[in-house]
Design a protein around this motif. Structure first.
Motif, mmCIF file in Angstrom:
data_model
loop_
_atom_site.group_PDB
_atom_site.id
_atom_site.type_symbol
_atom_site.label_atom_id
_atom_site.label_comp_id
_atom_site.label_asym_id
_atom_site.label_seq_id
_atom_site.Cartn_x
_atom_site.Cartn_y
_atom_site.Cartn_z
ATOM 1 N N PRO A 81 7.276 -6.783 -0.249
ATOM 2 C CA PRO A 81 8.026 -7.288 -2.128
ATOM 3 C C PRO A 81 8.678 -6.476 -2.760
ATOM 4 N N ALA A 138 0.777 -0.969 -0.277
ATOM 5 C CA ALA A 138 -0.256 0.110 -0.391
ATOM 6 C C ALA A 138 0.893 1.032 0.324
ATOM 7 N N THR A 141 7.090 6.365 -4.573
ATOM 8 C CA THR A 141 7.301 8.008 -4.868
ATOM 9 C C THR A 141 9.115 8.078 -5.628
ATOM 10 N N PRO A 158 -1.514 5.969 3.064
ATOM 11 C CA PRO A 158 -0.182 5.689 3.727
ATOM 12 C C PRO A 158 0.352 5.702 5.014
ATOM 13 N N LEU A 203 4.932 1.616 7.110
ATOM 14 C CA LEU A 203 5.070 0.606 7.282
ATOM 15 C C LEU A 203 4.501 -0.896 8.240
#
Ligand code: UTP
Length: 288
Positions: free
Chosen positions: A130, A16, A20, A106, A109
């Protein structure tokens, strides 16, 4: 220490983020769907989780990234590595449940992982970022040590780009197994407590969610996973396992190129032609 029978069977894969470093592409295409050689970049983490024995994969997606989920719901055998024939692929579909949860903004994490709390419940779980494509299965290395982090050695100047741990070796025989004493997110190199960096492979017990709930915004105003792990580690000592394999950071352009080259050079259909092309290209191209 847990044994392998307690190894997490759930993997959380957060996708998610804003991406950038991949602008302007990520205004319209999620970076997780960019190709690394013949497959999407996120399919490597997915495959790593499946090969490590996970049977439930939870993607944390943003509202505008539903196509990442669709990609995995619709993947076919060619989306995974050569070990998945059509037959084993069909059995994979019956073995693995794919779920998603939404991170509406966002916020970092740590916040993304917290979004998976309801789906994970009180079971141990793994996290795979990922953006990192590993050429060997890193998750498999850490699962038996839950809670654990996969570590890698980084050169002095690069320490400012990673979470760095202070850690002690467990014994002289298992030299790759450390006990984590402390961690610091992206330190200036002289302040880094070691050369051991946190990679994007973790395993946790559910108590990490309590620490994430309590966590206030840290670096860049984001809920940092490292900050919550620091407190979690005080009550749930974490192992650090040193990874000796190769890792590509496909969250940025150079890593995507090196990862693609790594896979392409191993592909018998193109490896000879690519090798010849690269050799010639290097001879003909003056260094920038
Ligand atoms: P990164 O910080 O590397 O990814 O997060 P990013 O924020 O998408 O990329 P840049 O730095 O702006 O280029 C590591 C992983 O955590 C996810 C990202 O999608 C990536 O897989 N993440 C990050 C979230 O899911 N939510 C967040 O709020 C932040």
């Amino acid at each position: 220490m847990n044994n392998t029978t307690d190894s997490p069977r759930i993997a959380v894969i957060p996708v998610a983020g804003r991406g950038t470093r991949w602008l302007p592409i990520t205004r319209t295409v999620p970076k997780e769907l960019l190709p690394v050689w013949k497959r999407t970049s996120a399919s490597y983490a997915f495959e790593e989780a499946v090969n490590a024995g996970c049977n439930e994969i939870i993607f944390v997606i943003s509202p505008d990234k539903e196509e990442v989920l669709h990609h995995f719901l619709q993947f076919d055998s060619s989306d995974l590595g050569p070990r998945y024939s059509q037959e084993s692929f069909e059995s994979l579909h019956t073995r693995v449940t794919i779920k998603s949860c939404i991170q509406h903004e966002p916020k970092g994490l740590g916040h993304a992982i917290l979004c998976a709390r309801n789906d994970v419940g009180d079971r141990p779980f793994s996290v795979l970022l990922p953006d990192e494509v590993l050429m060997q299965n890193g998750l498999k290395r850490i699962q038996a040590f839950t809670p654990a982090i996969l570590l890698m050695e980084v050169p002095y100047a690069q320490r400012r780009n990673y979470g760095i741990v202070k850690a002690s070796q467990q014994d002289s025989i298992k030299q790759d197994v450390f006990l984590i004493e402390d961690m610091i997110e992206k330190p200036e190199p002289p302040l880094a407590p070691s050369s051991l960096a946190i990679t994007g492979r973790y395993t946790f017990t559910h108590e990490i969610f309590d620490e994430l709930e309590r966590q206030t915004p840290g670096l860049n105003g984001e809920i940092q996973l490292t900050d919550a792990m620091k407190r979690y580690n005080q009550h749930h000592p974490m192992h650090g396992i040193l990874f000796h394999g190769k890792r590509h950071d496909v969250g940025q352009p150079l890593g995507l190129v090196t990862a693609s080259l790594d896979f392409a050079l191993k592909d018998p259909a193109v490896s000879q032609a690519l090798r010849a092309y690269l050799t010639q290209l290097i001879q003909d191209t003056p260094s920038a």
